[in-house]
Design a protein around this motif. Structure first.
Motif, PDB file in Angstrom:
ATOM      1  N   ILE A  65       0.856  -1.171   0.000  1.00  0.00           N
ATOM      2  CA  ILE A  65       0.000   0.000   0.000  1.00  0.00           C
ATOM      3  C   ILE A  65       0.900   1.231   0.000  1.00  0.00           C
ATOM      4  O   ILE A  65       1.671   1.450   0.939  1.00  0.00           O
ATOM      5  CB  ILE A  65      -0.941   0.017   1.215  1.00  0.00           C
ATOM      6  N   LEU A  66       0.828   2.012  -1.064  1.00  0.00           N
ATOM      7  CA  LEU A  66       1.705   3.173  -1.213  1.00  0.00           C
ATOM      8  C   LEU A  66       1.216   4.328  -0.342  1.00  0.00           C
ATOM      9  O   LEU A  66       0.014   4.534  -0.170  1.00  0.00           O
ATOM     10  CB  LEU A  66       1.753   3.597  -2.680  1.00  0.00           C
ATOM     11  N   ASN A  67       2.176   5.100   0.188  1.00  0.00           N
ATOM     12  CA  ASN A  67       1.831   6.200   1.086  1.00  0.00           C
ATOM     13  C   ASN A  67       2.516   7.494   0.632  1.00  0.00           C
ATOM     14  O   ASN A  67       3.154   7.536  -0.424  1.00  0.00           O
ATOM     15  CB  ASN A  67       2.204   5.848   2.535  1.00  0.00           C
ATOM     16  N   HIS A  68       2.387   8.540   1.453  1.00  0.00           N
ATOM     17  CA  HIS A  68       2.952   9.833   1.078  1.00  0.00           C
ATOM     18  C   HIS A  68       4.472   9.763   0.916  1.00  0.00           C
ATOM     19  O   HIS A  68       5.043  10.419   0.042  1.00  0.00           O
ATOM     20  CB  HIS A  68       2.580  10.897   2.113  1.00  0.00           C
ATOM     21  N   ASP A  69       5.139   8.995   1.755  1.00  0.00           N
ATOM     22  CA  ASP A  69       6.592   8.838   1.627  1.00  0.00           C
ATOM     23  C   ASP A  69       6.954   8.176   0.297  1.00  0.00           C
ATOM     24  O   ASP A  69       7.971   8.511  -0.321  1.00  0.00           O
ATOM     25  CB  ASP A  69       7.137   8.001   2.786  1.00  0.00           C
ATOM     26  N   ASP A  70       6.128   7.239  -0.134  1.00  0.00           N
ATOM     27  CA  ASP A  70       6.375   6.564  -1.402  1.00  0.00           C
ATOM     28  C   ASP A  70       6.207   7.519  -2.586  1.00  0.00           C
ATOM     29  O   ASP A  70       6.919   7.408  -3.584  1.00  0.00           O
ATOM     30  CB  ASP A  70       5.438   5.366  -1.566  1.00  0.00           C
ATOM     31  N   VAL A  71       5.235   8.436  -2.491  1.00  0.00           N
ATOM     32  CA  VAL A  71       5.067   9.443  -3.543  1.00  0.00           C
ATOM     33  C   VAL A  71       6.362  10.235  -3.698  1.00  0.00           C
ATOM     34  O   VAL A  71       6.893  10.401  -4.808  1.00  0.00           O
ATOM     35  CB  VAL A  71       3.899  10.406  -3.221  1.00  0.00           C
TER      36      VAL A  71
END
Length: 365
Positions: A3-9
């Motif tokens: 599950i991608l999150n803000h850090d991944d963006v």
């Protein structure tokens, strides 16, 4: 599944900005689209192995000249609209999205339509680095006589009457050209969805794990940033196996939008020491690099120019005469290649736009 999150963006676009090779879209646009995606729904990144071989995946891509020299407008609803148009006109079930390339914004191209339509982002790409034409991200289908694609697009300013929406079917070699012309008419940059393909096909022809490579590179850069530009450079070199081709001062930037070819075309000249120069040729992205007239870098190598003070990767429009820069390259042997790299039919229009040979250097090794 991840599950991608803000850090991944942030990580995806930080790494993607290096793979952008002078183009690859707009960083702030990518941030906006990525953060919007994870705000409206869970963005699920899955591997090809988590899907069935006969599952169908489509490519989410932005099309146009990303140098910031045209009057474009592309909103989140354009990415969603393009995907929905394709789905509505396709006789089959779509499970998710890949991207055509990494880049300053293209590393998050598929995230918003995946979130909005409750589909998945698939960890595969049409190319590890950014390229000037969708043909390079077509997984080797440009000249395939048997494959008929469907492509949809949306973008442009509604208030000026330049907004376009379209769906087109045909051979990828022709549909790619139509969408590039349509992008020009819409203002120079718009959202598209294209190429329904099976997971089995992508396993053989895509850059498998391409999203993860960008995220991991971005994570390494972000971790090093508090220690300054030298630490960032060291982290990039370690993570990628790349090399510094030269350091110096920009003496020319001739890159400008060509309506005839619908590309940002020209070169950046860097004086590395008195009487010696590096010249980076750009057709949206850097496609060739010469030292004193000798070819020392060529697509599909990653060719990136960094600001020497900040270690920020620069788009062609951000490079100014007098600016001190670092010219960086990752040899093609250091990363996976997609089938699109090998297709001769992808190169002639780019060679014509730049006035140089490219394809003959692709496999010179």
């Amino acid at each position: 599944m991840r599950i991608l999150n803000h850090d991944d963006v942030l990580a995806a676009l930080t790494g993607g900005s290096i793979y952008a090779c002078g183009g690859g879209g707009f960083y702030e646009h990518g941030l906006a689209m990525g953060h919007a995606a994870i705000t409206i729904n869970k963005v699920k990144l899955v591997s090809l192995d988590e899907l069935n071989d006969d599952d169908i995946v489509i490519t989410a891509a932005a099309i146009g000249a990303p140098g910031g020299t045209t009057d474009w407008e592309m909103t989140g609803r354009d990415y969603i609209k393009a995907a929905q148009l394709l789905i509505d006109h396709y006789d089959g079930k779509i499970v998710g999205f890949v991207a055509g390339q990494n880049g300053k914004s293209s590393s998050t191209n598929g995230w918003l339509p995946a979130a909005a339509l409750d589909l998945v982002v698939v960890d595969a790409l049409g190319d590890i680095r950014a390229h000037p034409s969708g043909k390079f991200g077509n997984f080797g289908l440009t000249s395939d006589e048997h494959y008929e694609t469907i492509e949809a697009a949306s973008g442009g300013k509604r208030e000026t009457g330049s907004h376009l929406e379209l769906v087109i079917k045909g051979k990828p070699e022709k549909t790619s050209e139509v969408l590039r012309k349509a992008s020009d008419l819409s203002g120079g940059f718009f959202a598209s969805a294209r190429n329904p393909l099976s997971v089995k096909f992508l396993k053989k022809n895509a850059v498998v794990g391409g999203y993860t490579l960008a995220i991991e590179l971005g994570e390494a850069v972000l971790k090093a940033q508090p220690d300054g530009p030298e630490a960032v450079l060291a982290a990039i070199l370690k993570q990628t196996g790349g090399e510094i081709v030269g350091k110096g001062k920009v003496t020319e930037n001739t890159v400008a939008y060509s309506e005839e070819g619908t590309y940002d075309v020209g070169y950046i000249n860097v004086e590395t020491k008195k009487g010696h120069d590096l010249k980076a040729y750009a057709a949206n992205e850097f496609m060739a690099l010469e030292r004193d007239g000798e070819r020392v870098g060529n697509y599909p190598d990653v060719i990136t120019i960094f600001d020497a003070k900040t270690m920020q990767p620069l788009t062609t429009s951000e490079i100014s005469v007098g600016q001190k820069v670092i010219v960086f390259r990752i040899d093609r042997s250091k990363f996976p290649l997609s089938a699109g790299v090998f297709e001769r039919a992808n190169y002639p229009e780019i060679e014509a736009a730049l006035g140089i040979d490219i394809y003959k250097y692709v496999f010179s090794k």
